[in-house]
Design a protein around this motif. Structure first.
Motif, short mmCIF file in Angstrom:
data_model
loop_
_atom_site.label_atom_id
_atom_site.label_comp_id
_atom_site.label_asym_id
_atom_site.label_seq_id
_atom_site.Cartn_x
_atom_site.Cartn_y
_atom_site.Cartn_z
N ARG A 1 -30.31 -55.66 45.90
CA ARG A 1 -30.90 -55.93 44.59
C ARG A 1 -30.22 -55.13 43.48
O ARG A 1 -30.23 -55.55 42.31
CB ARG A 1 -32.40 -55.57 44.61
CG ARG A 1 -33.18 -56.14 45.78
CD ARG A 1 -33.22 -57.64 45.79
NE ARG A 1 -34.02 -58.21 44.72
CZ ARG A 1 -34.29 -59.50 44.62
NH1 ARG A 1 -33.80 -60.36 45.50
NH2 ARG A 1 -35.02 -59.95 43.62
N GLU A 2 -29.60 -54.01 43.82
CA GLU A 2 -28.94 -53.18 42.82
C GLU A 2 -27.72 -53.87 42.22
O GLU A 2 -27.23 -53.47 41.16
CB GLU A 2 -28.53 -51.84 43.43
CG GLU A 2 -27.39 -51.87 44.42
CD GLU A 2 -27.80 -52.32 45.83
OE1 GLU A 2 -26.94 -52.37 46.72
OE2 GLU A 2 -29.00 -52.59 46.03
N GLN A 3 -27.22 -54.93 42.86
CA GLN A 3 -26.06 -55.66 42.34
C GLN A 3 -26.45 -56.67 41.27
O GLN A 3 -25.59 -57.16 40.54
CB GLN A 3 -25.36 -56.40 43.48
CG GLN A 3 -24.81 -55.50 44.57
CD GLN A 3 -24.22 -56.30 45.72
OE1 GLN A 3 -24.23 -57.54 45.70
NE2 GLN A 3 -23.71 -55.63 46.73
N LEU A 4 -27.72 -56.99 41.16
CA LEU A 4 -28.16 -58.08 40.30
C LEU A 4 -28.25 -57.65 38.85
O LEU A 4 -28.58 -56.51 38.54
CB LEU A 4 -29.51 -58.61 40.78
CG LEU A 4 -29.56 -59.08 42.24
CD1 LEU A 4 -30.98 -59.52 42.60
CD2 LEU A 4 -28.55 -60.19 42.49
N ALA A 5 -27.99 -58.59 37.95
CA ALA A 5 -28.07 -58.29 36.52
C ALA A 5 -29.52 -58.12 36.08
O ALA A 5 -29.83 -57.25 35.26
CB ALA A 5 -27.40 -59.40 35.72
N PHE A 6 -30.39 -58.95 36.61
CA PHE A 6 -31.82 -58.92 36.26
C PHE A 6 -32.63 -59.01 37.55
O PHE A 6 -33.16 -60.08 37.88
CB PHE A 6 -32.17 -60.07 35.32
CG PHE A 6 -31.35 -60.13 34.06
CD1 PHE A 6 -31.74 -59.41 32.92
CD2 PHE A 6 -30.18 -60.89 33.99
CE1 PHE A 6 -30.98 -59.46 31.76
CE2 PHE A 6 -29.42 -60.94 32.84
CZ PHE A 6 -29.82 -60.22 31.72
N PRO A 7 -32.72 -57.92 38.30
CA PRO A 7 -33.35 -57.98 39.63
C PRO A 7 -34.82 -58.38 39.62
O PRO A 7 -35.34 -58.79 40.65
CB PRO A 7 -33.15 -56.56 40.16
CG PRO A 7 -32.93 -55.71 38.96
CD PRO A 7 -32.23 -56.57 37.98
N ASP A 8 -35.48 -58.28 38.47
CA ASP A 8 -36.89 -58.65 38.39
C ASP A 8 -37.13 -59.94 37.59
O ASP A 8 -38.27 -60.27 37.27
CB ASP A 8 -37.69 -57.51 37.73
CG ASP A 8 -37.60 -56.21 38.52
OD1 ASP A 8 -37.65 -56.27 39.77
OD2 ASP A 8 -37.46 -55.15 37.90
N GLN A 9 -36.03 -60.65 37.30
CA GLN A 9 -36.17 -61.86 36.49
C GLN A 9 -35.44 -63.04 37.13
O GLN A 9 -34.29 -63.33 36.80
CB GLN A 9 -35.60 -61.63 35.08
CG GLN A 9 -36.31 -60.55 34.29
CD GLN A 9 -35.68 -60.34 32.92
OE1 GLN A 9 -35.36 -61.30 32.21
NE2 GLN A 9 -35.49 -59.09 32.53
N PRO A 10 -36.11 -63.75 38.03
CA PRO A 10 -35.49 -64.95 38.61
C PRO A 10 -35.33 -66.04 37.56
O PRO A 10 -36.05 -66.06 36.55
CB PRO A 10 -36.47 -65.36 39.70
CG PRO A 10 -37.80 -64.82 39.23
CD PRO A 10 -37.48 -63.53 38.55
N ILE A 11 -34.40 -66.92 37.79
CA ILE A 11 -34.21 -68.06 36.90
C ILE A 11 -35.44 -68.96 36.99
O ILE A 11 -35.87 -69.32 38.08
CB ILE A 11 -32.94 -68.85 37.28
CG1 ILE A 11 -31.71 -67.93 37.23
CG2 ILE A 11 -32.76 -70.05 36.36
CD1 ILE A 11 -31.44 -67.29 35.90
N ALA A 12 -35.99 -69.31 35.86
CA ALA A 12 -37.23 -70.11 35.84
C ALA A 12 -36.91 -71.56 36.21
O ALA A 12 -35.84 -72.08 35.91
CB ALA A 12 -37.86 -70.04 34.46
#
Length: 232
Positions: free
Chosen positions: A221-232
């Motif tokens: 998850r540390e690689q993600l740009a927005f780990p708490d915001q999935p694409i809607a």
């Protein structure tokens, strides 16, 4: 190891905004060229505003040593760089590009044009720096990746033959995508989307941005740009 760009002071603000990136990339998609062999993929040009490309090229990340080992990027996980939460905060251009690819207009157009479903996926953007000795074995990206975009960045004229190698379903070499700064190869991962990088000389640093949308099963998850915001 330095890239083809000279060291400059980091700008306090990006020369181009997230909105500029959105508009430029949408135009690039609409001007893209589709190929069907050996699998469906697209070639794009002028993906980012010129000022954004300039800002990305001077990011102060050192190209890591391969230590004599290559073939898979995950062999060097400890030295890989991303437009992650920390780098979004530290570098305005990382924030602008990440916000653009998180934008609903971009994700919706990606779904429409490339025929993929990004619902519930997460944006992952890797700043890749490849030096002489680098190679990648043929692989498909099938699994947790719903979209792959290989955005070429470096401007060294000797990099013209350093595009992504494309393979047939039996892993025999089929073609090679053209490498040009601000151009990209795009595909939706499937069981036949074999691609890689044949070992050949690399002068300086082959720089690219690897853009994926990955499913919730992605563990790092540390690689993600927005780990708490999935694409809607």
């Amino acid at each position: 190891m330095t890239r083809d760009s000279a060291a400059v002071k980091r700008p306090t603000e990006p020369k181009s905004s997230a909105e500029d990136v959105v508009q430029t990339f949408l135009q690039s998609i609409d001007s893209g060229k589709r190929s069907e062999k050996p699998y469906r993929h697209w070639s794009l040009a002028d993906c980012l505003p010129a000022d954004t490309l300039e800002d990305v090229l001077v990011l102060p990340f050192e190209a890591p040593s391969l230590e004599g080992v290559s073939g898979k990027r995950e062999l060097h996980n400890n030295t890989r760089k991303y437009f992650d939460v920390d780098n979004r905060k530290a570098f305005p251009v990382c924030e602008a590009v990440a916000q653009a690819f998180q934008d609903k207009r971009v994700t919706s157009h990606i779904e429409k044009v490339f025929g993929t479903d990004l619902s519930g996926t997460y944006l992952r953007m890797e700043f890749a720096q490849d030096i002489d000795g680098f190679w990648l074995e043929p692989h498909t990206d099938l699994g947790v990746k719903a979209f792959t975009m290989l955005l070429y960045l470096s401007r060294d004229p000797s990099h013209a033959d350093l595009g992504t190698d494309i393979y047939n379903a039996d892993k025999t070499h089929a073609s090679r995508s053209p490498f040009a700064p601000n151009a990209a190869m795009i595909f939706v991962p499937g069981d036949n989307t074999y691609h890689g990088f044949e070992k050949r000389p690399i002068e300086g640093v082959r720089t690219s941005l690897i853009i994926n949308y990955v499913t919730d099963e992605w563990r790092a998850r540390e690689q993600l740009a927005f780990p708490d915001q999935p694409i809607a």
